[in-house]
Design an enzyme around this catalytic site. Structure first.
Site, PDB file in Angstrom:
ATOM      1  N   CYS A 136       0.833  -1.199   0.000  1.00 38.85           N
ATOM      2  CA  CYS A 136       0.000   0.000   0.000  1.00 38.85           C
ATOM      3  C   CYS A 136       0.873   1.256   0.000  1.00 38.85           C
ATOM      4  O   CYS A 136       1.444   1.587  -1.031  1.00 38.85           O
ATOM      5  CB  CYS A 136      -0.991  -0.058   1.156  1.00 38.85           C
ATOM      6  SG  CYS A 136      -2.482   0.900   0.806  1.00 38.85           S
ATOM      7  N   HIS A 183      -3.476  -5.675   0.530  1.00 44.79           N
ATOM      8  CA  HIS A 183      -2.742  -6.124   1.717  1.00 44.79           C
ATOM      9  C   HIS A 183      -2.664  -7.651   1.736  1.00 44.79           C
ATOM     10  O   HIS A 183      -3.536  -8.313   2.306  1.00 44.79           O
ATOM     11  CB  HIS A 183      -3.428  -5.611   2.986  1.00 44.79           C
ATOM     12  CG  HIS A 183      -3.181  -4.155   3.223  1.00 44.79           C
ATOM     13  ND1 HIS A 183      -2.277  -3.704   4.157  1.00 44.79           N
ATOM     14  CD2 HIS A 183      -3.693  -3.057   2.619  1.00 44.79           C
ATOM     15  CE1 HIS A 183      -2.252  -2.379   4.135  1.00 44.79           C
ATOM     16  NE2 HIS A 183      -3.105  -1.964   3.212  1.00 44.79           N
ATOM     17  N   GLU A 202      -0.923  -9.590   3.421  1.00 47.11           N
ATOM     18  CA  GLU A 202      -0.717 -10.188   4.747  1.00 47.11           C
ATOM     19  C   GLU A 202      -2.009 -10.691   5.358  1.00 47.11           C
ATOM     20  O   GLU A 202      -2.007 -11.624   6.162  1.00 47.11           O
ATOM     21  CB  GLU A 202      -0.027  -9.195   5.694  1.00 47.11           C
ATOM     22  CG  GLU A 202      -0.831  -7.964   6.109  1.00 47.11           C
ATOM     23  CD  GLU A 202      -0.712  -6.787   5.134  1.00 47.11           C
ATOM     24  OE1 GLU A 202      -0.369  -7.010   3.959  1.00 47.11           O
ATOM     25  OE2 GLU A 202      -0.980  -5.645   5.563  1.00 47.11           O
TER      26      GLU A 202
HETATM   27  N1  LIG Z   1      -3.122   1.359   3.836  1.00 53.70           N
HETATM   28  C1  LIG Z   1      -2.254   2.243   3.367  1.00 53.70           C
HETATM   29  O1  LIG Z   1      -1.040   2.022   3.360  1.00 53.70           O
HETATM   30  C2  LIG Z   1      -2.795   3.567   2.862  1.00 53.70           C
HETATM   31  C3  LIG Z   1      -1.787   4.265   1.980  1.00 53.70           C
HETATM   32  C4  LIG Z   1      -2.141   5.732   1.687  1.00 53.70           C
HETATM   33  N2  LIG Z   1      -2.047   6.530   2.894  1.00 53.70           N
HETATM   34  C5  LIG Z   1      -3.535   5.835   1.037  1.00 53.70           C
HETATM   35  O2  LIG Z   1      -4.431   6.331   1.677  1.00 53.70           O
HETATM   36  O3  LIG Z   1      -3.716   5.388  -0.089  1.00 53.70           O
END
Ligand SMILES: NC(=O)CC[C@H](N)C(=O)O
Length: 320
Positions: free
Chosen positions: A128, A244, A246
Site C-alpha cells: 500500500c 494487503h 498479509e
Molecule cells: N493502507 C495504506 O497504506 C494507505 C496508503 C495511503 N495513505 C492511502 O491512503 O492510499
C-alpha cells in the site's frame, strides 16, 4: 452432551510446525521500515505473514525495526547516532519491507528505503503506502520528476503519481482506500508476482490507488484504471502492491508475495518460482487457496519431502 461430541484435538500439525520453528537457525534479516516501529502490534499481520513464509522456507526470521524518520537527512543533523544506526540496519538487511501507513511523517525515509532497495538490488516488498513510495521514488529518480508526489502528501504537486480515488473522501485519512476483497487481473504473464500466485489470471486480495508510467504495472483492477501491482522487471525482487496480502496469509498457507520476499532474500526465488505454476508443485499451500506440495529444507535450494502427516511447518507467534 458436549463430551459426547468432543474429539481429541488435532494438534499434530501445530506441534510439528512449532518443533520445526524452534529448530530454525539460518537467519533471514528483514528490515521493517515504518512509522510505528516502537509498537510492533501495529504491524502484527505483516509479522505473521513474514513468519509463515520464513518458516515455510526453513529460515529463522529476524526483524530489524527501522523508524522511517531515522533514515532522513534531518535526523543526520538532529540525531546522528539514530541516523547511523538506521542506515546500518538497512544496509545489513537481506530484504526490505515498507508496510502501509498514513500521513507525512516518515514518508521521505520510506522513499529513501525504496531507493536503496532499487539501486542496490535488495529484495523489496511495498504494501500500500510501501507501493506508493516506490512509485514516487521511481518517478523522482528515474523519470526525473523531482516534485513527483502523492496528492495525500502534496495536494499541489505538478506531478501527482498517486492520486485520490474520485469516489473517495479527500479529507479523511483512509477515505482514499478501497475496502474488502477485490479482484486484481495480471496484465503480464511473465512477471514474478503472477508466477508466485501460480500463473493465475486473477487473484482476490483484500484492500483496507495509483496511476503512473514507467514501472511495470503487472496487476490492475477490473476497470484497468487502478494499479494494483507494480514490479521492476530487471530487479531480483521489487514488488509493490496496493492490496494487503498479509491479511490472507495463514500458517501452512503463506502469502505468495511474502514467500517471494523471503525466498529472494535468501537467494532462492528462482527455485521457488520454478516450482510454481499450473504444472508445478511448490511448497505448502499458498494464500488464495493455491495448493502447493513441497517444502524446502533449511539451507538447501532443493525441495524436501512433505512432513510425514502431509502438513507443513509453522510456529505460533514466536517473534525475533
Ligand atoms: N493502507 C495504506 O497504506 C494507505 C496508503 C495511503 N495513505 C492511502 O491512503 O492510499
Amino acid at each position: 452432551m458436549i463430551y459426547s461430541t468432543t474429539k481429541e484435538p488435532l494438534l499434530k500439525e501445530w506441534t510439528s510446525r512449532a518443533e520445526i520453528c524452534d529448530g530454525l537457525h539460518e537467519p533471514v534479516r528483514i528490515a521493517m521500515v515504518g512509522k510505528y516501529t516502537g509498537l510492533s502490534d501495529a504491524y502484527l499481520s505483516i509479522l505473521k505473514a513474514l513468519l509463515h513464509a520464513s518458516v515455510d522456507l526453513r529460515k529463522k526470521l529476524v526483524i530489524d525495526w527501522i523508524p522511517a524518520c531515522d533514515l532522513e537527512d534531518a535526523t543526520e543533523k538532529e540525531n546522528p547516532d539514530a541516523y547511523k544506526a538506521a542506515w546500518k540496519l538497512l544496509k545489513g538487511a537481506d530484504g526490505i519491507l515498507v508496510p502501509g501507513g498514513f500521513g507525512n511523517r516518515g514518508v521521505q525515509g520510506k522513499i529513501l528505503a525504496a531507493k536503496y532497495a532499487r539501486e542496490h538490488r535488495i529484495p523489496y516488498l511495498g504494501i500500500c503506502l510501501g507501493m506508493q513510495v516506490a512509485v514516487i521514488e521511481f518517478a523522482r529518480s528515474v523519470l526525473n520528476l523531482r516534485d513527483a508526489n502523492s496528492t495525500e502528501f502534496d495536494p499541489n504537486t505538478k506531478n501527482p503519481c498517486v492520486i485520490f480515488m474520485p469516489e473517495g473522501s479527500k479529507t479523511h485519512m483512509g477515505g482514499t482506500m478501497r475496502l474488502g476483497s477485490r479482484r486484481t487481473y495480471f496484465q503480464i504473464k511473465d512477471c514474478k508476482s503472477a508466477k508466485l500466485y501460480g500463473n493465475r489470471t486473477f487473484i482476490d486480495e483484500r484492500h483496507p490507488r495509483l496511476e503512473n508510467a514507467g514501472l511495470s504495472f503487472t496487476g490492475k483492477d477490473e476497470t484497468s484504471q487502478r494499479m494494483e501491482i507494480v514490479e521492476l522487471p530487471n530487479h531480483p525482487y521489487f514488488i509493490g502492491v496496493q492490496f494487503h496480502p498479509e491479511y490472507k496469509s495463514r500458517p501452512g498457507k503463506p502469502s505468495p508475495l511474502f514467500l517471494g520476499l523471503i525466498a529472494a532474500a535468501c537467494g532462492q526465488l528462482d527455485t521457488l518460482i520454478q516450482g510454481s505454476g499450473s504444472q508445478g508443485n511448490l511448497s505448502a499451500k499458498l494464500g488464495n487457496g493455491i495448493a502447493m506440495e513441497k517444502v524446502y529444507q533449511k539451507g538447501t535450494t532443493k525441495p524436501a519431502k512433505v512432513l510425514s502427516d502431509g502438513l507443513y511447518s509453522y510456529c505460533n507467534g514466536v517473534q525475533v
